[in-house]
Enzyme design. Structure first.
Site, PDB file in Angstrom:
ATOM      1  N   LYS A  13       0.828  -1.206   0.000  1.00  0.00           N
ATOM      2  CA  LYS A  13       0.000   0.000   0.000  1.00  0.00           C
ATOM      3  C   LYS A  13       0.859   1.252   0.000  1.00  0.00           C
ATOM      4  O   LYS A  13       1.883   1.315   0.681  1.00  0.00           O
ATOM      5  CB  LYS A  13      -0.909   0.018   1.234  1.00  0.00           C
ATOM      6  CG  LYS A  13      -1.889  -1.126   1.302  1.00  0.00           C
ATOM      7  CD  LYS A  13      -2.612  -1.162   2.633  1.00  0.00           C
ATOM      8  CE  LYS A  13      -3.488   0.046   2.820  1.00  0.00           C
ATOM      9  NZ  LYS A  13      -4.269  -0.044   4.081  1.00  0.00           N
ATOM     10  N   GLY A  35      -8.480   5.685  -1.670  1.00  0.00           N
ATOM     11  CA  GLY A  35      -9.322   5.370  -2.813  1.00  0.00           C
ATOM     12  C   GLY A  35      -8.834   4.193  -3.638  1.00  0.00           C
ATOM     13  O   GLY A  35      -9.144   4.086  -4.820  1.00  0.00           O
ATOM     14  N   GLY A  36      -8.050   3.298  -3.016  1.00  0.00           N
ATOM     15  CA  GLY A  36      -7.555   2.132  -3.744  1.00  0.00           C
ATOM     16  C   GLY A  36      -6.354   2.407  -4.620  1.00  0.00           C
ATOM     17  O   GLY A  36      -5.829   1.506  -5.269  1.00  0.00           O
ATOM     18  N   HIS A  96     -14.762  -4.331   5.389  1.00  0.00           N
ATOM     19  CA  HIS A  96     -14.172  -2.992   5.480  1.00  0.00           C
ATOM     20  C   HIS A  96     -15.186  -2.122   6.220  1.00  0.00           C
ATOM     21  O   HIS A  96     -16.213  -1.737   5.659  1.00  0.00           O
ATOM     22  CB  HIS A  96     -13.893  -2.449   4.079  1.00  0.00           C
ATOM     23  CG  HIS A  96     -13.228  -1.111   4.071  1.00  0.00           C
ATOM     24  ND1 HIS A  96     -12.395  -0.707   3.059  1.00  0.00           N
ATOM     25  CD2 HIS A  96     -13.264  -0.077   4.923  1.00  0.00           C
ATOM     26  CE1 HIS A  96     -11.950   0.518   3.298  1.00  0.00           C
ATOM     27  NE2 HIS A  96     -12.483   0.920   4.441  1.00  0.00           N
ATOM     28  N   HIS A 139     -10.358  -2.588  -5.411  1.00  0.00           N
ATOM     29  CA  HIS A 139     -10.066  -1.995  -4.104  1.00  0.00           C
ATOM     30  C   HIS A 139     -10.762  -0.655  -3.916  1.00  0.00           C
ATOM     31  O   HIS A 139     -10.391   0.119  -3.044  1.00  0.00           O
ATOM     32  CB  HIS A 139      -8.559  -1.822  -3.889  1.00  0.00           C
ATOM     33  CG  HIS A 139      -7.775  -3.076  -4.103  1.00  0.00           C
ATOM     34  ND1 HIS A 139      -8.005  -4.228  -3.388  1.00  0.00           N
ATOM     35  CD2 HIS A 139      -6.770  -3.361  -4.972  1.00  0.00           C
ATOM     36  CE1 HIS A 139      -7.171  -5.170  -3.805  1.00  0.00           C
ATOM     37  NE2 HIS A 139      -6.423  -4.670  -4.759  1.00  0.00           N
ATOM     38  N   GLU A 142     -10.542   3.774   9.582  1.00  0.00           N
ATOM     39  CA  GLU A 142     -10.924   2.578   8.841  1.00  0.00           C
ATOM     40  C   GLU A 142     -10.365   1.329   9.512  1.00  0.00           C
ATOM     41  O   GLU A 142      -9.213   1.288   9.931  1.00  0.00           O
ATOM     42  CB  GLU A 142     -10.437   2.688   7.400  1.00  0.00           C
ATOM     43  CG  GLU A 142     -10.946   3.948   6.701  1.00  0.00           C
ATOM     44  CD  GLU A 142     -10.799   3.885   5.196  1.00  0.00           C
ATOM     45  OE1 GLU A 142     -10.477   2.805   4.665  1.00  0.00           O
ATOM     46  OE2 GLU A 142     -11.005   4.924   4.556  1.00  0.00           O
ATOM     47  N   ARG A 166     -10.124  13.625   6.207  1.00  0.00           N
ATOM     48  CA  ARG A 166     -10.960  14.439   5.325  1.00  0.00           C
ATOM     49  C   ARG A 166     -12.406  13.949   5.444  1.00  0.00           C
ATOM     50  O   ARG A 166     -12.672  12.917   6.056  1.00  0.00           O
ATOM     51  CB  ARG A 166     -10.503  14.312   3.869  1.00  0.00           C
ATOM     52  CG  ARG A 166     -10.607  12.894   3.315  1.00  0.00           C
ATOM     53  CD  ARG A 166     -10.093  12.817   1.891  1.00  0.00           C
ATOM     54  NE  ARG A 166     -10.247  11.491   1.314  1.00  0.00           N
ATOM     55  CZ  ARG A 166      -9.363  10.520   1.415  1.00  0.00           C
ATOM     56  NH1 ARG A 166      -8.234  10.727   2.113  1.00  0.00           N
ATOM     57  NH2 ARG A 166      -9.556   9.337   0.858  1.00  0.00           N
TER      58      ARG A 166
END
Length: 592
Positions: A82, A88-89, A132, A159, A199, A216
């Site tokens: 990552k 946003g994937g 998720h 994703h 998350e 955000r």
């Protein structure tokens, strides 16, 4: 009472403020320089110190390939690669074995560099079939922090989230409380101010682990607003002005259930390939107290290749999950787009899937149920062919009636489309193209104004009329005694039908002498799936490749696409250089 901003159909501007965290820039993952020494501070270490559960991983300074590979081996495959500044994937890849680690690492780095101008990576243990789940938090300058419950964003492709709901299905109140409190600890650990999202990855036992924090207001925040009756944009402005959070934790209550479906310009049948083009026709469900439409486009606008392909967000609320899901499907059926591929029919199948209706969601939901969600193309039901043929005939009749009025000659043979013949019935042969197949329809004009349509070995008795409702035309018809009402659009040589079962379209074949379409042969070479920029070229003339080998990397609509060889062979010509732009369906390489 929900705020007025929820009910406006059109462009909703969300103001996102970025604040300082502990005196550093406001990304939760960030780096700084002190006395010439570069140190990397990661959110995982901060969260672990705050007592927030974290997934095992590597988040260190050493970004060499060897170091990252060694840590991936230590953690154990599969691993998630990552981007440190990801979201946003973007810049996210899964390496399921050491063999594919390097290729996935390089791909993630390229995308991260393009998206965030930073290719620093972290490695985490990949949890199979997780959920998720993310928690909306809010902090102010007075040391207060609250949570506004959780959202489930598990159903994804590439994703990226495709549908969100709040609260998370099947999450018990005690787990919900633990999630919220953990998110608040995370926010307080960094003295967070403003709207943020913490998350988590959640396993089948509802154990959860910190994944990242987005500093955000996120795309899916409307579902949280719907179930809490808040206006988070208003909260942002008030907190930025130095006020306290408008509500205390005890005053924030959960009411009902909300879904958000993202309407994308993409082709689900082609691996969700994003697309671009004009919105020739655009009709949305009406906005009301429980339906919210957020969009930045209108009919006639163009979906550009330079931006994300999202067209709109459709948000619905109801008293419980089942009622909200029913409203979501009802609203999706009223969302009509012509001009490019969309995911609307896919969302309808998804929202109607038994496992989704039961709340059994996870990040592998789409791959697991691919056959039902993305069924192979089959011949369209003959009843739809009858509707299309009837719609075409009635449109022709309407044009003839206008011509009759304009010429003031009601007996003109050029103004007649009734098919009337003396002593005989008139049969007209029509052809419509269903996918790749031409379908012959023999239409007999009956004296009572109805039609008999022969398709293959089956005959249908058809009767109907066109009705206008606002700017829309509807076909009300009866086929073998079964009545229906379908929205009809005929543009150029294509007939579009919008019904409760989804969208159907048929082409009207164009005679060869009228067709000016020509194509340049590429000897079976690869073609561009969409308009974009060639980022990387891996082959040159004379190279031998096998089917599936990577030929090029294309960047389009903020995403990276790897172009692979369609067959074994030898490259004769590479038609594009790195940095060049290729149009959709343009040949990229030519084989011997």
């Amino acid at each position: 009472m929900l705020p007025a901003s929820h009910f406006a159909s059109g462009v909703l501007v969300n103001l996102s403020f970025r604040f300082s965290l502990l005196g550093y820039p406001s990304w939760v993952r960030f780096s700084f320089r002190k006395h010439g020494i570069c140190r990397t501070i990661t959110s995982k270490s901060i969260m672990a110190a705050a007592g927030v559960p974290v997934v095992e991983g590597y988040h260190g300074e050493d970004q060499t390939d060897q170091c990252l590979r060694e840590h991936a081996g230590r953690i154990g495959y599969p691993v998630m690669i990552k981007a440190v500044r990801g979201g946003g994937g973007k810049g996210m890849r899964i390496a399921r074995s050491e063999k594919e680690f390097q290729e996935q690492l390089e791909s993630a780095r390229r995308e991260a560099k393009k998206s965030f101008n930073d290719d620093a990576m972290l490695i985490e243990k990949f949890v199979d079939t997780p959920r998720h789940v993310e928690v909306q938090v809010f902090g102010d300058h007075h040391g207060n922090a609250v949570y506004l419950f959780e959202r489930d964003c598990s159903v994804q492709r590439r994703h990226q989230k495709i549908i969100e709901e709040a609260p998370g299905p099947g999450i018990k109140p005690e787990v919900r409380k633990k999630l919220g409190e953990a998110a608040v600890r995370a926010a307080k650990a960094v003295n967070y101010v403003g709207a943020g999202t913490v998350e988590f990855i959640m396993d089948s036992k509802h154990d959860f682990y910190f994944m990242e924090m987005n500093t955000r207001l996120q795309v899916e925040h409307p579902v949280t607003e719907m179930i809490t009756g808040t206006d988070l944009v208003e909260w942002q402005i008030k907190v930025a002005a130095g006020e306290k959070i408008p509500l205390s934790q005890e005053e924030i209550t959960l009411r009902g259930h909300a879904f958000e479906a993202r309407i994308y310009a993409e082709d689900p049948q082609n691996n969700f390939m994003p697309g671009a083009g004009p919105l020739v026709h655009l009709a949305t469900p009406p906005a009301d107290l429980s339906t919210r439409i957020e969009t930045g486009v209108r009919q006639g606008d163009e979906v550009s290749v330079h931006y994300d392909p999202m067209i709109a967000k459709l948000v619905v609320w109801a008293a419980d999950r089942q009622a909200a899901l029913t409203k979501l499907r009802f609203s999706l059926r009223q969302y009509h787009i012509v001009g490019l591929h969309t995911n609307i029919d896919f969302l309808l199948r998804l929202a109607g899937h038994p496992e989704f209706k039961a709340g059994n969601v996870h990040t592998d939901f789409i791959p697991q149920h691919r056959e039902e969600l993305l069924p192979s193309q089959k011949a369209t039901a003959k009843e739809f062919l009858c509707q299309a043929a009837l719609g075409l005939i009635l449109k022709e009749k309407a044009m003839s009636d206008v011509f009759q009025i304009q010429t003031q000659d009601q007996y003109s043979p050029f103004a007649s489309s009734s098919g009337r013949r003396l002593n005989i019935s008139y049969t007209r042969n029509m052809t419509l193209r269903d996918g790749e197949n031409n379908v012959a329809i023999a239409v007999t004009y009956n004296r009572d104004g109805s039609y008999s349509m022969q398709i293959g070995d089956k005959t249908f008795q058809v009767l109907g009329d066109l009705h206008s409702e606002g700017d829309c035309t509807y076909l009300k018809c009866s086929i073998n005694g079964v009545s229906s009402k379908t929205k009809l659009i005929i543009l150029e040589n294509t007939i579009y039908l919008f019904s409760v079962e989804g969208t159907v379209q048929f082409d009207i074949p164009v005679p060869k002498y009228l067709s000016s379409v020509s194509s340049e042969g590429t000897q079976g070479g690869a073609i561009a799936p969409m308009t974009g920029t060639i980022e990387k070229v891996f082959v040159k003339a004379g190279d031998k490749v096998k089917a599936g080998d990577s030929l090029m990397v294309m960047i389009a609509m903020k995403m990276e696409h790897t172009i692979k060889a369609p067959k074994d062979g030898t490259i004769k010509r590479v038609l594009y250089k790195e940095g060049a732009q290729a149009n959709r369906h343009a040949p990229l390489v030519e084989f011997e």
